[in-house]
Design a protein around this motif. Structure first.
Motif, PDB file in Angstrom:
ATOM      1  N   GLU A  47      45.016  11.395  72.080  1.00 48.80           N
ATOM      2  CA  GLU A  47      46.034  11.420  73.137  1.00 48.80           C
ATOM      3  C   GLU A  47      47.119  10.379  72.894  1.00 48.80           C
ATOM      4  O   GLU A  47      48.303  10.644  73.103  1.00 48.80           O
ATOM      5  CB  GLU A  47      45.400  11.201  74.510  1.00 48.80           C
ATOM      6  CG  GLU A  47      44.618  12.383  75.019  1.00 48.80           C
ATOM      7  CD  GLU A  47      45.440  13.668  75.141  1.00 48.80           C
ATOM      8  OE1 GLU A  47      46.655  13.601  75.439  1.00 48.80           O
ATOM      9  OE2 GLU A  47      44.872  14.744  74.946  1.00 48.80           O
ATOM     10  N   TYR A  48      46.735   9.201  72.465  1.00 48.80           N
ATOM     11  CA  TYR A  48      47.713   8.160  72.184  1.00 48.80           C
ATOM     12  C   TYR A  48      48.622   8.610  71.044  1.00 48.80           C
ATOM     13  O   TYR A  48      49.836   8.396  71.080  1.00 48.80           O
ATOM     14  CB  TYR A  48      46.998   6.857  71.860  1.00 48.80           C
ATOM     15  CG  TYR A  48      47.850   5.609  71.930  1.00 48.80           C
ATOM     16  CD1 TYR A  48      49.093   5.589  72.549  1.00 48.80           C
ATOM     17  CD2 TYR A  48      47.382   4.414  71.398  1.00 48.80           C
ATOM     18  CE1 TYR A  48      49.843   4.437  72.627  1.00 48.80           C
ATOM     19  CE2 TYR A  48      48.128   3.248  71.478  1.00 48.80           C
ATOM     20  CZ  TYR A  48      49.356   3.260  72.080  1.00 48.80           C
ATOM     21  OH  TYR A  48      50.093   2.103  72.153  1.00 48.80           O
ATOM     22  N   GLY A  49      48.037   9.249  70.031  1.00 45.92           N
ATOM     23  CA  GLY A  49      48.828   9.760  68.909  1.00 45.92           C
ATOM     24  C   GLY A  49      49.848  10.801  69.331  1.00 45.92           C
ATOM     25  O   GLY A  49      50.957  10.850  68.803  1.00 45.92           O
ATOM     26  N   ARG A  50      49.492  11.615  70.294  1.00 43.82           N
ATOM     27  CA  ARG A  50      50.438  12.619  70.806  1.00 43.82           C
ATOM     28  C   ARG A  50      51.547  11.967  71.629  1.00 43.82           C
ATOM     29  O   ARG A  50      52.701  12.339  71.550  1.00 43.82           O
ATOM     30  CB  ARG A  50      49.710  13.644  71.682  1.00 43.82           C
ATOM     31  CG  ARG A  50      48.871  14.610  70.908  1.00 43.82           C
ATOM     32  CD  ARG A  50      48.341  15.719  71.823  1.00 43.82           C
ATOM     33  NE  ARG A  50      47.366  16.504  71.123  1.00 43.82           N
ATOM     34  CZ  ARG A  50      46.067  16.517  71.397  1.00 43.82           C
ATOM     35  NH1 ARG A  50      45.586  15.811  72.385  1.00 43.82           N
ATOM     36  NH2 ARG A  50      45.241  17.248  70.680  1.00 43.82           N
ATOM     37  N   ALA A  51      51.162  10.989  72.460  1.00 42.04           N
ATOM     38  CA  ALA A  51      52.108  10.377  73.393  1.00 42.04           C
ATOM     39  C   ALA A  51      53.054   9.384  72.710  1.00 42.04           C
ATOM     40  O   ALA A  51      54.232   9.318  73.042  1.00 42.04           O
ATOM     41  CB  ALA A  51      51.344   9.678  74.520  1.00 42.04           C
ATOM     42  N   ASP A  52      52.541   8.608  71.770  1.00 42.38           N
ATOM     43  CA  ASP A  52      53.314   7.531  71.151  1.00 42.38           C
ATOM     44  C   ASP A  52      52.788   7.297  69.734  1.00 42.38           C
ATOM     45  O   ASP A  52      52.010   6.377  69.497  1.00 42.38           O
ATOM     46  CB  ASP A  52      53.181   6.259  72.011  1.00 42.38           C
ATOM     47  CG  ASP A  52      53.937   5.072  71.430  1.00 42.38           C
ATOM     48  OD1 ASP A  52      54.652   5.223  70.411  1.00 42.38           O
ATOM     49  OD2 ASP A  52      53.803   3.966  71.992  1.00 42.38           O
ATOM     50  N   ALA A  96      37.830   6.835  78.220  1.00 44.57           N
ATOM     51  CA  ALA A  96      38.963   6.490  77.358  1.00 44.57           C
ATOM     52  C   ALA A  96      39.904   7.687  77.225  1.00 44.57           C
ATOM     53  O   ALA A  96      41.131   7.537  77.296  1.00 44.57           O
ATOM     54  CB  ALA A  96      38.466   6.048  75.982  1.00 44.57           C
ATOM     55  N   GLN A  97      39.333   8.885  77.050  1.00 49.77           N
ATOM     56  CA  GLN A  97      40.162  10.089  76.977  1.00 49.77           C
ATOM     57  C   GLN A  97      40.942  10.280  78.268  1.00 49.77           C
ATOM     58  O   GLN A  97      42.142  10.551  78.248  1.00 49.77           O
ATOM     59  CB  GLN A  97      39.297  11.327  76.711  1.00 49.77           C
ATOM     60  CG  GLN A  97      38.768  11.402  75.316  1.00 49.77           C
ATOM     61  CD  GLN A  97      37.752  12.524  75.126  1.00 49.77           C
ATOM     62  OE1 GLN A  97      37.079  12.935  76.053  1.00 49.77           O
ATOM     63  NE2 GLN A  97      37.644  12.996  73.904  1.00 49.77           N
ATOM     64  N   LEU A 127      46.409   9.585  81.153  1.00 48.48           N
ATOM     65  CA  LEU A 127      47.174   8.999  82.254  1.00 48.48           C
ATOM     66  C   LEU A 127      48.143   7.923  81.767  1.00 48.48           C
ATOM     67  O   LEU A 127      49.297   7.873  82.178  1.00 48.48           O
ATOM     68  CB  LEU A 127      46.222   8.346  83.271  1.00 48.48           C
ATOM     69  CG  LEU A 127      45.245   9.247  83.997  1.00 48.48           C
ATOM     70  CD1 LEU A 127      44.242   8.396  84.773  1.00 48.48           C
ATOM     71  CD2 LEU A 127      45.983  10.189  84.925  1.00 48.48           C
ATOM     72  N   ASP A 128      47.645   7.032  80.921  1.00 50.61           N
ATOM     73  CA  ASP A 128      48.405   5.852  80.517  1.00 50.61           C
ATOM     74  C   ASP A 128      47.859   5.326  79.191  1.00 50.61           C
ATOM     75  O   ASP A 128      47.019   4.427  79.163  1.00 50.61           O
ATOM     76  CB  ASP A 128      48.287   4.784  81.618  1.00 50.61           C
ATOM     77  CG  ASP A 128      49.165   3.580  81.359  1.00 50.61           C
ATOM     78  OD1 ASP A 128      49.719   3.433  80.245  1.00 50.61           O
ATOM     79  OD2 ASP A 128      49.300   2.752  82.286  1.00 50.61           O
ATOM     80  N   PRO A 129      48.326   5.907  78.080  1.00 51.77           N
ATOM     81  CA  PRO A 129      47.763   5.522  76.780  1.00 51.77           C
ATOM     82  C   PRO A 129      47.942   4.044  76.442  1.00 51.77           C
ATOM     83  O   PRO A 129      47.072   3.439  75.833  1.00 51.77           O
ATOM     84  CB  PRO A 129      48.490   6.413  75.774  1.00 51.77           C
ATOM     85  CG  PRO A 129      49.599   7.060  76.503  1.00 51.77           C
ATOM     86  CD  PRO A 129      49.334   6.964  77.958  1.00 51.77           C
ATOM     87  N   ALA A 130      49.038   3.439  76.872  1.00 54.53           N
ATOM     88  CA  ALA A 130      49.256   2.025  76.557  1.00 54.53           C
ATOM     89  C   ALA A 130      48.217   1.142  77.258  1.00 54.53           C
ATOM     90  O   ALA A 130      47.693   0.192  76.665  1.00 54.53           O
ATOM     91  CB  ALA A 130      50.671   1.611  76.951  1.00 54.53           C
ATOM     92  N   THR A 131      47.890   1.460  78.504  1.00 53.68           N
ATOM     93  CA  THR A 131      46.871   0.699  79.230  1.00 53.68           C
ATOM     94  C   THR A 131      45.510   0.875  78.566  1.00 53.68           C
ATOM     95  O   THR A 131      44.768  -0.092  78.391  1.00 53.68           O
ATOM     96  CB  THR A 131      46.811   1.133  80.713  1.00 53.68           C
ATOM     97  OG1 THR A 131      48.053   0.788  81.320  1.00 53.68           O
ATOM     98  CG2 THR A 131      45.681   0.454  81.463  1.00 53.68           C
ATOM     99  N   ALA A 145      50.215   1.419  65.220  1.00 52.93           N
ATOM    100  CA  ALA A 145      50.130  -0.043  65.288  1.00 52.93           C
ATOM    101  C   ALA A 145      48.816  -0.468  65.945  1.00 52.93           C
ATOM    102  O   ALA A 145      48.172  -1.429  65.511  1.00 52.93           O
ATOM    103  CB  ALA A 145      51.328  -0.596  66.066  1.00 52.93           C
ATOM    104  N   TRP A 146      48.422   0.273  66.985  1.00 47.01           N
ATOM    105  CA  TRP A 146      47.180  -0.042  67.703  1.00 47.01           C
ATOM    106  C   TRP A 146      45.955   0.121  66.804  1.00 47.01           C
ATOM    107  O   TRP A 146      45.115  -0.773  66.710  1.00 47.01           O
ATOM    108  CB  TRP A 146      47.085   0.869  68.937  1.00 47.01           C
ATOM    109  CG  TRP A 146      45.734   0.951  69.550  1.00 47.01           C
ATOM    110  CD1 TRP A 146      45.136   0.008  70.345  1.00 47.01           C
ATOM    111  CD2 TRP A 146      44.801   2.028  69.443  1.00 47.01           C
ATOM    112  NE1 TRP A 146      43.880   0.442  70.728  1.00 47.01           N
ATOM    113  CE2 TRP A 146      43.666   1.676  70.184  1.00 47.01           C
ATOM    114  CE3 TRP A 146      44.821   3.253  68.789  1.00 47.01           C
ATOM    115  CZ2 TRP A 146      42.557   2.512  70.293  1.00 47.01           C
ATOM    116  CZ3 TRP A 146      43.719   4.084  68.893  1.00 47.01           C
ATOM    117  CH2 TRP A 146      42.613   3.706  69.643  1.00 47.01           C
ATOM    118  N   ILE A 147      45.835   1.244  66.112  1.00 50.47           N
ATOM    119  CA  ILE A 147      44.623   1.513  65.329  1.00 50.47           C
ATOM    120  C   ILE A 147      44.523   0.583  64.128  1.00 50.47           C
ATOM    121  O   ILE A 147      43.423   0.223  63.710  1.00 50.47           O
ATOM    122  CB  ILE A 147      44.531   3.008  64.901  1.00 50.47           C
ATOM    123  CG1 ILE A 147      43.103   3.363  64.467  1.00 50.47           C
ATOM    124  CG2 ILE A 147      45.517   3.347  63.800  1.00 50.47           C
ATOM    125  CD1 ILE A 147      42.062   3.256  65.546  1.00 50.47           C
ATOM    126  N   ALA A 148      45.662   0.140  63.588  1.00 50.43           N
ATOM    127  CA  ALA A 148      45.653  -0.719  62.397  1.00 50.43           C
ATOM    128  C   ALA A 148      44.869  -2.011  62.636  1.00 50.43           C
ATOM    129  O   ALA A 148      44.207  -2.515  61.723  1.00 50.43           O
ATOM    130  CB  ALA A 148      47.084  -1.046  61.978  1.00 50.43           C
TER     131      ALA A 148
END
Length: 172
Positions: free
Chosen positions: A107-112, A74-75, A80-84, A118-121
């Protein structure tokens, strides 16, 4: 065992060998720690080349892959692609999902940041949420302290959350 792993790593780094060549064979490695490292090596290399196919393989073999390996993959995918990586979360088996959530969060938090919030909620109250939300809050804290404080307030809604009262002052 160790020599086999080193040989696999060397062949994959050369870029000429398809990871699929090793993918199903690595489960035959007798040493579980070598096997786990080989799964991580092969799947990470595969994700770099073809994330969708690698994810399908990962999901198809989920019962044979441990939580730490899911976290590491996952990391890797979230860099590479946090949305995917985030979209794949709902397809990850429930016993591996907490590790997957935690692997993506920072990583997702850094990128977007907004996408990550929205994702974690959608996973609030589910196993793995608290750890992932804490990781995400850490990533957000440098750029958006009120959002990080609000997120921390959602973690573990019992009296054991030391941030519950303190975060209101930061978020205000």
């Amino acid at each position: 065992g160790e020599q086999q792993l080193q040989a696999i790593e060397a062949l994959l780094q050369g870029g000429t060998v398809n990871p699929r060549t090793f993918a199903d064979r690595i489960f035959a490695l007798p040493d579980s720690s070598i096997r786990d490292r080989a799964v991580l090596t092969v799947a990470a290399n595969w994700m770099t080349r073809d994330p969708d196919t690698a994810l399908e393989w990962l999901l198809g073999n989920a019962a044979r892959i441990n939580a730490n390996t899911f976290c590491g993959l996952a990391q890797h995918l979230s860099v590479l692609d946090p949305a995917t990586a985030a979209r794949a979360t709902s397809r990850i088996p429930s016993d591996a999902r907490p590790a997957w959530l935690q692997g993506i969060a920072q990583e997702y938090g850094r990128a977007d940041p907004n996408g990550a919030l929205a994702w974690i909620a959608q996973f609030e109250g589910q196993p793995g949420y608290d750890g992932a939300a804490s990781e995400l809050a850490q990533a957000l804290s440098l750029h958006d302290a009120p959002a990080a404080a609000h997120l921390l307030a959602s973690v573990d809604d019992t009296d054991r959350n030391p941030f519950r009262g303190a975060t209101a002052a930061v978020a205000a």
